[in-house]
Design a protein around this motif. Structure first.
Motif, PDB file in Angstrom:
ATOM      1  N   GLN A   1       2.370   2.809  -8.818  1.00 52.31           N
ATOM      2  CA  GLN A   1       1.925   1.653  -8.049  1.00 52.31           C
ATOM      3  C   GLN A   1       3.135   0.846  -7.609  1.00 52.31           C
TER       4      GLN A   1
ATOM      5  N   SER B   1      -0.643  -2.422  -5.291  1.00 52.21           N
ATOM      6  CA  SER B   1      -1.095  -1.409  -4.338  1.00 52.21           C
ATOM      7  C   SER B   1      -2.117  -0.481  -4.967  1.00 52.21           C
ATOM      8  N   ASN B   2      -2.595   0.441  -4.161  1.00 51.29           N
ATOM      9  CA  ASN B   2      -3.351   1.580  -4.668  1.00 51.29           C
ATOM     10  C   ASN B   2      -2.440   2.442  -5.533  1.00 51.29           C
ATOM     11  N   THR B   3      -3.011   3.381  -6.271  1.00 48.01           N
ATOM     12  CA  THR B   3      -2.206   4.284  -7.105  1.00 48.01           C
ATOM     13  C   THR B   3      -2.063   5.642  -6.440  1.00 48.01           C
ATOM     14  N   GLN B   4      -0.945   6.271  -6.719  1.00 48.67           N
ATOM     15  CA  GLN B   4      -0.704   7.651  -6.297  1.00 48.67           C
ATOM     16  C   GLN B   4      -0.313   8.448  -7.531  1.00 48.67           C
TER      17      GLN B   4
ATOM     18  N   SER C   1       0.533   7.685 -12.975  1.00 46.35           N
ATOM     19  CA  SER C   1       0.145   6.886 -11.813  1.00 46.35           C
ATOM     20  C   SER C   1       1.324   6.034 -11.359  1.00 46.35           C
TER      21      SER C   1
ATOM     22  N   ALA D   1       0.862  -1.195   0.000  1.00 45.34           N
ATOM     23  CA  ALA D   1       0.000   0.000   0.000  1.00 45.34           C
ATOM     24  C   ALA D   1       0.887   1.229   0.000  1.00 45.34           C
TER      25      ALA D   1
END
Length: 208
Positions: free
Chosen positions: A175, A186-189, A173, A114
């Motif tokens: 990950q 994981s989620n993306t940032q 993005s 994460a």
């Protein structure tokens, strides 16, 4: 052991020595039964104490005695995936060797990563980015817009990478992906890739 009666009269009896024999620990449950490196397990049973240790594959791990019936331990970040026996060991005391419980088996899998933050959140190609989060392992891979980029593993909460020189300008993005068993993405940032400021070093010819 002595017995004392109150006054008037009363007094203390003669004393008799008794031997207190420590009891062997027992395990009734380990949760969760599937766990990743760096995560915690709870061991339930009997006859636990301040000196009790959880052993994973025969080696002690960080252990906290919550009560006489519950211990918590942390799976080492270096633990290999696969099945692993868990036992509890009570320490040796005078006249009594260390005592082990029977074993229970758990499965160690790669955690699901994460991402909590990127630092910085924008940069030109060639900028170094620190990824913070949880569940990172040496085999973790950073993905930029779904494509793997070169990265460095710091620890279970930190990884770094450099924005590729050929990265597309604009929002991207980020990950982190862990391989199986277990693992996942994981989620993306969001990372803002910005165009570098042009630099003029010379003009040729300088006149004409």
């Amino acid at each position: 052991v002595t017995v004392t009666n109150p006054t008037p009269g009363g007094g203390a009896s003669n004393s008799i020595d008794i031997e207190i024999t420590p009891l062997a620990p027992t395990i009734s449950n380990v949760t969760p039964t599937t766990v990743g490196p760096g995560e915690r397990i709870t061991v339930t049973g009997t006859n636990f104490g301040p000196g009790s240790l959880i052993l994973l594959r025969g080696l002690p791990i960080s252990t906290t005695a919550d009560s006489t019936t519950q211990l918590t331990g942390t799976i080492p970040s270096s633990a290999q995936t696969g099945s692993a026996d868990v036992i509890v060991r009570n320490p040796a005391v005078q006249g009594q060797a260390a005592q082990d419980s029977s074993a229970m088996t758990i499965q160690i899998v790669n955690p699901v990563p994460a991402i909590s933050s990127l630092n910085p959140t924008s940069g030109v190609p060639g900028t170094g980015i620190t990824v913070s989060g949880t569940g990172f392992i040496p085999a973790s891979q950073i993905l930029l817009n779904g494509n793997a980029v070169g990265s460095s593993f710091g620890d279970a909460t930190t990884m770094t990478f450099t924005i590729p020189l050929n990265a597309v300008i604009g929002s991207a993005s980020v990950q982190v992906s862990n391989p199986g068993p277990g693992g996942g993405s994981s989620n993306t940032q969001a990372l803002n890739v910005i165009a570098p400021t042009p630099q003029v070093y010379a003009v040729s010819p300088s006149s004409g």
